[in-house]
Design a protein around this motif. Structure first.
Motif, PDB file in Angstrom:
ATOM      1  N   GLY A 130       0.776  -1.240   0.000  1.00 46.95           N
ATOM      2  CA  GLY A 130       0.000   0.000   0.000  1.00 46.95           C
ATOM      3  C   GLY A 130       0.798   1.275   0.000  1.00 46.95           C
ATOM      4  N   GLY A 131       2.086   1.187  -0.320  1.00 42.98           N
ATOM      5  CA  GLY A 131       2.882   2.402  -0.429  1.00 42.98           C
ATOM      6  C   GLY A 131       4.271   2.243   0.132  1.00 42.98           C
ATOM      7  N   GLY A 132       5.016   3.330   0.099  1.00 41.68           N
ATOM      8  CA  GLY A 132       6.397   3.335   0.579  1.00 41.68           C
ATOM      9  C   GLY A 132       7.169   4.428  -0.118  1.00 41.68           C
ATOM     10  N   ARG A 133       8.458   4.361  -0.009  1.00 35.19           N
ATOM     11  CA  ARG A 133       9.311   5.418  -0.544  1.00 35.19           C
ATOM     12  C   ARG A 133      10.531   4.795  -1.215  1.00 35.19           C
ATOM     13  NH1 ARG A 133       9.548  10.798   1.455  1.00 35.19           N
ATOM     14  NH2 ARG A 133       7.383  10.376   1.972  1.00 35.19           N
ATOM     15  N   ILE A 134      10.907   5.330  -2.372  1.00 34.58           N
ATOM     16  CA  ILE A 134      12.156   4.976  -3.040  1.00 34.58           C
ATOM     17  C   ILE A 134      13.045   6.211  -3.008  1.00 34.58           C
ATOM     18  CG2 ILE A 134      13.262   4.351  -5.221  1.00 34.58           C
ATOM     19  CD1 ILE A 134      10.737   2.774  -5.923  1.00 34.58           C
ATOM     20  N   VAL A 135      14.246   6.056  -2.483  1.00 33.11           N
ATOM     21  CA  VAL A 135      15.225   7.144  -2.433  1.00 33.11           C
ATOM     22  C   VAL A 135      16.416   6.728  -3.284  1.00 33.11           C
ATOM     23  CG1 VAL A 135      16.760   8.494  -0.975  1.00 33.11           C
ATOM     24  CG2 VAL A 135      14.486   7.862  -0.137  1.00 33.11           C
ATOM     25  N   GLN A 136      16.689   7.497  -4.314  1.00 34.54           N
ATOM     26  CA  GLN A 136      17.784   7.197  -5.234  1.00 34.54           C
ATOM     27  C   GLN A 136      18.938   8.165  -5.000  1.00 34.54           C
ATOM     28  OE1 GLN A 136      18.327   4.931  -8.115  1.00 34.54           O
ATOM     29  NE2 GLN A 136      20.351   5.811  -7.715  1.00 34.54           N
ATOM     30  N   LEU A 137      20.112   7.626  -4.646  1.00 37.82           N
ATOM     31  CA  LEU A 137      21.296   8.478  -4.557  1.00 37.82           C
ATOM     32  C   LEU A 137      21.768   8.796  -5.970  1.00 37.82           C
ATOM     33  CD1 LEU A 137      22.923   9.514  -2.010  1.00 37.82           C
ATOM     34  CD2 LEU A 137      21.164   7.788  -1.580  1.00 37.82           C
ATOM     35  N   SER A 138      21.577  10.035  -6.375  1.00 35.43           N
ATOM     36  CA  SER A 138      22.100  10.514  -7.641  1.00 35.43           C
ATOM     37  C   SER A 138      23.326  11.361  -7.312  1.00 35.43           C
ATOM     38  CB  SER A 138      21.030  11.301  -8.405  1.00 35.43           C
ATOM     39  OG  SER A 138      21.527  11.764  -9.648  1.00 35.43           O
ATOM     40  N   SER A 139      23.422  12.553  -7.860  1.00 40.61           N
ATOM     41  CA  SER A 139      24.598  13.386  -7.650  1.00 40.61           C
ATOM     42  C   SER A 139      24.345  14.729  -8.309  1.00 40.61           C
ATOM     43  CB  SER A 139      25.823  12.715  -8.292  1.00 40.61           C
ATOM     44  OG  SER A 139      26.905  13.615  -8.405  1.00 40.61           O
ATOM     45  N   VAL A 140      25.117  15.736  -7.898  1.00 39.41           N
ATOM     46  CA  VAL A 140      25.130  16.974  -8.665  1.00 39.41           C
ATOM     47  C   VAL A 140      25.440  16.658 -10.118  1.00 39.41           C
ATOM     48  CG1 VAL A 140      27.564  17.343  -8.036  1.00 39.41           C
ATOM     49  CG2 VAL A 140      26.200  19.262  -8.841  1.00 39.41           C
ATOM     50  N   ALA A 141      26.191  15.572 -10.358  1.00 35.89           N
ATOM     51  CA  ALA A 141      26.543  15.157 -11.718  1.00 35.89           C
ATOM     52  C   ALA A 141      25.351  14.632 -12.493  1.00 35.89           C
ATOM     53  CB  ALA A 141      27.637  14.089 -11.673  1.00 35.89           C
ATOM     54  N   GLY A 142      24.201  14.486 -11.836  1.00 33.68           N
ATOM     55  CA  GLY A 142      22.992  14.099 -12.548  1.00 33.68           C
ATOM     56  C   GLY A 142      22.292  15.252 -13.237  1.00 33.68           C
TER      57      GLY A 142
END
Length: 280
Positions: A130-142
């Protein structure tokens, strides 16, 4: 006084860098962490210190089928995972011509395909609960590009596009997506997770050669890994999920400058763009 309900987090790459910092802070405050590592023995202290609240999986994110196996096992063993943090990755630097085909393949497989597959593996479980969170480590380089980092940028810009679209796809299921764009910080990533191509003399003195300084010793970086991790953790309480967390003044300055430059390149073309329409 309200009592905070502990969360369960799944984090790839908890042996070092932001992954390690996140795991330590979360465990210290009473949350559960399912962490993955490539090397046996690299988190023995966490296993000894936190017992059943620290679930450990062995994972090389370049093994794409294995990602689903480990994610499925974490959800099966823990019952629910509230936040999935896609953190595992590294930086490949050097002019595009200086890199081998194998280096190119490994960078894209690790940073981009590994991230995509981790998110895809988690989605059926997040929808079912029923839901949740995805946290993606990107970068200033993204979001901002610099000569000498073309393949690292390719991996992170790909992650940015995938996650921004994914956020729209999964919002109806109560799943939030956040891209984290830190600037430079003195983590194990900065100290040991950088790989360089073989320098070509043709690039001596060119903008791409700036990356060679990383072979000459430690480079001072302004970010505080503990503060970055704390801000990521705090973002899980925000509703709706912030699509982007730009962390560090160096990141903010580089990102805003890049976006302004991009607009300056595009906006003068409005009339010319319209003239390419049918019937114009």
């Amino acid at each position: 006084m309200t009592t905070r309900t502990p969360r369960t987090w799944f984090i790839t790459g908890v042996n070092s860098g932001f992954g390690r910092e996140l795991a330590q802070q979360l465990l210290a405050r009473g949350d559960r962490v399912a962490g993955t590592v490539r090397r046996e023995g690299s988190v023995d202290d966490l296993r000894a210190g936190y017992g059943d609240r620290f679930w450990l999986g062995h994972l090389d994110v370049t093994d794409l089928p294995q990602i689903r196996e480990v994610v499925d096992a974490a959800f099966a063993d823990l019952g629910r995972v509230d936040v999935v943090v896609i953190n595992a990755g590294y930086g490949l630097f050097g002019a595009a011509e200086e890199l081998t085909d194998e280096q190119v393949r490994h960078q894209i497989t690790t940073n981009l395909l590994g991230s995509i597959q981790t998110a895809r593996a988690a989605l059926p479980h997040l929808r079912a609960q029923g839901g949740g969170r995805i946290v993606q480590l990107s970068s200033v380089a993204g979001l901002a590009a610099h000569a000498g980092a073309s393949l690292y940028h390719a991996s992170k810009w790909g992650v940015e596009g995938f996650m921004e679209a994914l956020a729209q796809e999964v919002a109806p299921f109560g799943i939030g997506v956040t891209l984290v764009e830190p600037g430079g910080a003195t983590t194990a990533f900065a100290r040991g997770s950088l790989r360089l191509g073989e320098p070509l003399p043709a690039y001596d003195g060119t903008p791409a050669a700036f990356v060679r300084q990383f072979t000459e010793g430690p480079v001072p970086l302004p970010g505080d890994p503990a503060k970055v991790a704390a801000r990521i953790i705090g973002s899980a309480d925000e509703q709706p999920a912030p699509l982007r967390l730009v962390l560090g003044s160096d990141s903010y300055d580089a990102v805003t400058a890049a976006l302004r430059e991009r607009l300056a390149q595009v906006e003068p073309q409005k009339a010319a763009a319209a003239r390419t329409g049918a019937g114009r």
